[in-house]
Design an enzyme around this catalytic site. Structure first.
Site, PDB file in Angstrom:
ATOM      1  N   GLY A 189     -22.910   5.284   6.087  1.00  0.00           N
ATOM      2  CA  GLY A 189     -22.880   3.780   6.452  1.00  0.00           C
ATOM      3  C   GLY A 189     -24.112   4.256   7.906  1.00  0.00           C
ATOM      4  O   GLY A 189     -24.395   3.213   8.952  1.00  0.00           O
ATOM      5  N   ASP A 226     -31.202  -2.489   8.234  1.00  0.00           N
ATOM      6  CA  ASP A 226     -31.491  -1.295   8.056  1.00  0.00           C
ATOM      7  C   ASP A 226     -32.985  -0.794   8.135  1.00  0.00           C
ATOM      8  O   ASP A 226     -33.475  -0.132   8.867  1.00  0.00           O
ATOM      9  CB  ASP A 226     -30.808  -0.467   7.036  1.00  0.00           C
ATOM     10  CG  ASP A 226     -29.568  -0.725   6.824  1.00  0.00           C
ATOM     11  OD1 ASP A 226     -28.814  -1.383   7.868  1.00  0.00           O
ATOM     12  OD2 ASP A 226     -28.811  -0.359   5.683  1.00  0.00           O
TER      13      ASP A 226
HETATM   14  P1  ADP Z   1     -26.114   5.173   3.200  1.00  0.00           P
HETATM   15  O1  ADP Z   1     -27.429   4.408   3.447  1.00  0.00           O
HETATM   16  O2  ADP Z   1     -24.870   4.347   4.154  1.00  0.00           O
HETATM   17  O3  ADP Z   1     -26.067   6.519   3.607  1.00  0.00           O
HETATM   18  P2  ADP Z   1     -26.066   4.291   0.688  1.00  0.00           P
HETATM   19  O4  ADP Z   1     -24.975   4.489  -0.253  1.00  0.00           O
HETATM   20  O5  ADP Z   1     -26.901   3.002   0.864  1.00  0.00           O
HETATM   21  O6  ADP Z   1     -25.436   4.879   1.997  1.00  0.00           O
HETATM   22  O7  ADP Z   1     -27.071   5.435   0.441  1.00  0.00           O
HETATM   23  C1  ADP Z   1     -26.912   6.581  -0.351  1.00  0.00           C
HETATM   24  C2  ADP Z   1     -27.731   7.087  -1.519  1.00  0.00           C
HETATM   25  O8  ADP Z   1     -29.181   6.958  -0.833  1.00  0.00           O
HETATM   26  C3  ADP Z   1     -27.420   8.381  -1.939  1.00  0.00           C
HETATM   27  O9  ADP Z   1     -26.379   8.270  -2.877  1.00  0.00           O
HETATM   28  C4  ADP Z   1     -28.756   8.636  -2.627  1.00  0.00           C
HETATM   29  O10 ADP Z   1     -29.056   8.079  -4.019  1.00  0.00           O
HETATM   30  C5  ADP Z   1     -29.958   7.984  -1.761  1.00  0.00           C
HETATM   31  N1  ADP Z   1     -30.419   8.808  -0.840  1.00  0.00           N
HETATM   32  C6  ADP Z   1     -30.426   8.807   0.511  1.00  0.00           C
HETATM   33  N2  ADP Z   1     -31.109   9.971   1.306  1.00  0.00           N
HETATM   34  C7  ADP Z   1     -31.266  10.857   0.382  1.00  0.00           C
HETATM   35  C8  ADP Z   1     -32.203  11.783   0.167  1.00  0.00           C
HETATM   36  N3  ADP Z   1     -32.202  12.613   1.374  1.00  0.00           N
HETATM   37  N4  ADP Z   1     -32.269  12.483  -1.141  1.00  0.00           N
HETATM   38  C9  ADP Z   1     -32.141  11.754  -2.357  1.00  0.00           C
HETATM   39  N5  ADP Z   1     -31.474  10.582  -2.133  1.00  0.00           N
HETATM   40  C10 ADP Z   1     -31.124  10.091  -1.046  1.00  0.00           C
HETATM   41 MG    MG Z   2     -27.466   2.288   2.730  1.00  0.00          MG
END
Ligand code: ADP
Ligand code: MG
Length: 415
Positions: free
Chosen positions: A146, A199
């Site tokens: 989150g 965001d």
């Molecule tokens: P949040 O934005 O709250 O962390 P989300 O579900 O919106 O959660 O986003 C998480 C997703 O974003 C991960 O499952 C992945 O697909 C992608 N993601 C985020 N950071 C990375 C990263 N450093 N490398 C690859 N994918 C990423």
């Molecule tokens: Mg997100």
């Protein structure tokens, strides 16, 4: 006693070096540069963005780093085939993903590359000067907590592509709003995740030492001083490590209820409901879509939450950050009881932090897991974190993780 686990932010030079080293390993050459973008945490104004309301995020010191190099691979006729190759240190098993700009679109990309390739797709809709590139990602933004690792990823790509291809949007706030819109399109249309715009706006437009007052009606922003250290305070962020499967459907249901309530009240968004005339507005909701009781509670949350943002900003403007605690508490109660998006773990953070002396605490983000925040006196940070960790251990819940947030820099070139 269970020792709290701390999630420390990387020093930017370390983050840049990690991304550069991964790039060399993957592609055997130097990147053109390293860019990075922060995750964010919302101080107040939850589930208000899609109601044309106000929210107040700050950028975290935790950032996602992108090492990127423009490429030119000639195809038939000598033109660039516009190949895109992507890898992430957080997704080592996925290896190197590759496609071409022409092949990236809604429904053609699955998994994590959708967030990155989606930004190239969306920017391509704005300009025709984008070409092929190789990129590697590394990040210390907690995943799926989150804290918006997804926006950090998108926004790091937005500034990287903007700079590497000389699009020139990143130079001022108006251009950064265009980059934010491209990132939102990437998340909604390519990654298929329905989100509002908080965001990406934070990651690209909020500045160090300030919270970003974002008006989601017109995307206008104001930078509100937010320097807790000067007042002997700290913002403790607790990642509950909980993720409840309900979240997607419940998010869509909340949006649908708000839209239906607005239609029934004859307004475009719930922002138009005057908090002073809330009771009359609530009386105007009938049983059409969901029961009137549910619709009334949802609307009451949105309208009172927007008012709390305004009150909290007034306290910050008056140099009184130590007095915002009761507004954080009231926000949590409203999200828990009226909007019904909290969960056992979020409630436990709030209760145990308050019992250990936090001045105020609330869930943050969409809910059903993710993170909570607590306003704490600096010398109580360790004790409050320990109390929260103990409360989780006592209930045999997965150990939470902790970080201290101070309002940090927006997305930019790092090296
Ligand atoms: P949040 O934005 O709250 O962390 P989300 O579900 O919106 O959660 O986003 C998480 C997703 O974003 C991960 O499952 C992945 O697909 C992608 N993601 C985020 N950071 C990375 C990263 N450093 N490398 C690859 N994918 C990423
Ligand atoms: Mg997100």
């Amino acid at each position: 006693m269970s020792a709290p686990q701390w999630l420390d932010a990387w020093d930017p030079s370390d983050g840049a070096e990690r991304a550069a080293a991964s790039f060399r390993t993957r592609f055997g050459t130097e990147p053109d540069g390293i860019w990075s973008a922060p995750g964010r945490v919302n101080l107040i104004g939850e589930h208000t963005d899609y109601n044309g309301g106000l929210c107040l995020p700050i950028n975290l010191p935790h950032r996602t780093y992108v090492a990127l190099r423009r490429t030119f691979r000639s195809g038939p006729g000598g033109a660039d085939v516009e190949e895109v190759r992507l890898a992430s240190a957080q997704e080592p098993d996925a290896g190197v993903w590759s496609s071409t700009l022409a092949d990236i679109g809604p429904g053609t990309v699955t998994g994590w590359p959708a967030y990155a390739a989606g930004v190239a797709w969306a920017l391509r809709r704005e300009v025709d000067t984008l070409g092929g590139f190789d990129a590697v990602v590394d990040s210390c933004v907690p995943y799926g907590a989150g804290l918006s690792s997804s926006a950090a990823l998108e926004c790091a790509f937005a500034v990287a592509l903007d700079d590497a291809f000389h699009l020139d949007f990143g130079a001022d706030d108006a251009g950064r709003a265009i980059l934010a819109a491209a990132c939102i399109r990437a998340e909604n249309e390519i990654a298929g995740a329905p989100t509002g715009g908080m965001d990406q706006s934070s990651s690209l437009r909020a500045t160090a030492g300030h919270a970003l007052l974002l008006d989601c009606l017109d995307n206008s922003v104001r930078h509100v001083p937010f320097d807790l250290e000067a007042s002997g305070l700290a913002l403790l962020v607790v990642d509950t490590r909980a993720e409840h499967q309900l979240s997607d459907g419940q998010y869509a249901a909340r949006r649908a209820t708000c839209d239906a309530a607005a239609a029934q009240l004859g307004v475009v968004t719930l922002r138009e409901v005057d908090p002073g005339a809330l009771e009359e507005a609530l009386a105007g909701l009938t049983d059409d879509v969901v029961t009137a009781d549910v619709a009334r509670r949802r609307v009451r949350h949105v309208v009172t939450e927007i008012a709390r943002v305004t009150e909290l900003v007034a306290l910050l403007d008056a140099g009184r950050p130590g007095d915002i605690g009761p507004l954080l508490d009231a926000s949590h109660i409203s999200l828990r009881d009226d909007y019904e998006v909290s969960c056992v773990e979020l409630d436990l953070v709030v209760e145990s932090a308050r019992a250990a002396g936090a001045l105020g605490a609330r869930m943050t983000g969409g809910g059903f897991g993710g993170s909570a925040i607590a306003l704490v006196e600096v010398d109580r940070v360790g004790a409050v974190a320990a109390a929260v960790a103990d409360a989780f251990a006592a209930q045999e819940l997965t150990a939470p993780a902790f970080l201290v947030a101070h309002a940090s820099d927006p997305a930019s070139r790092t090296v």
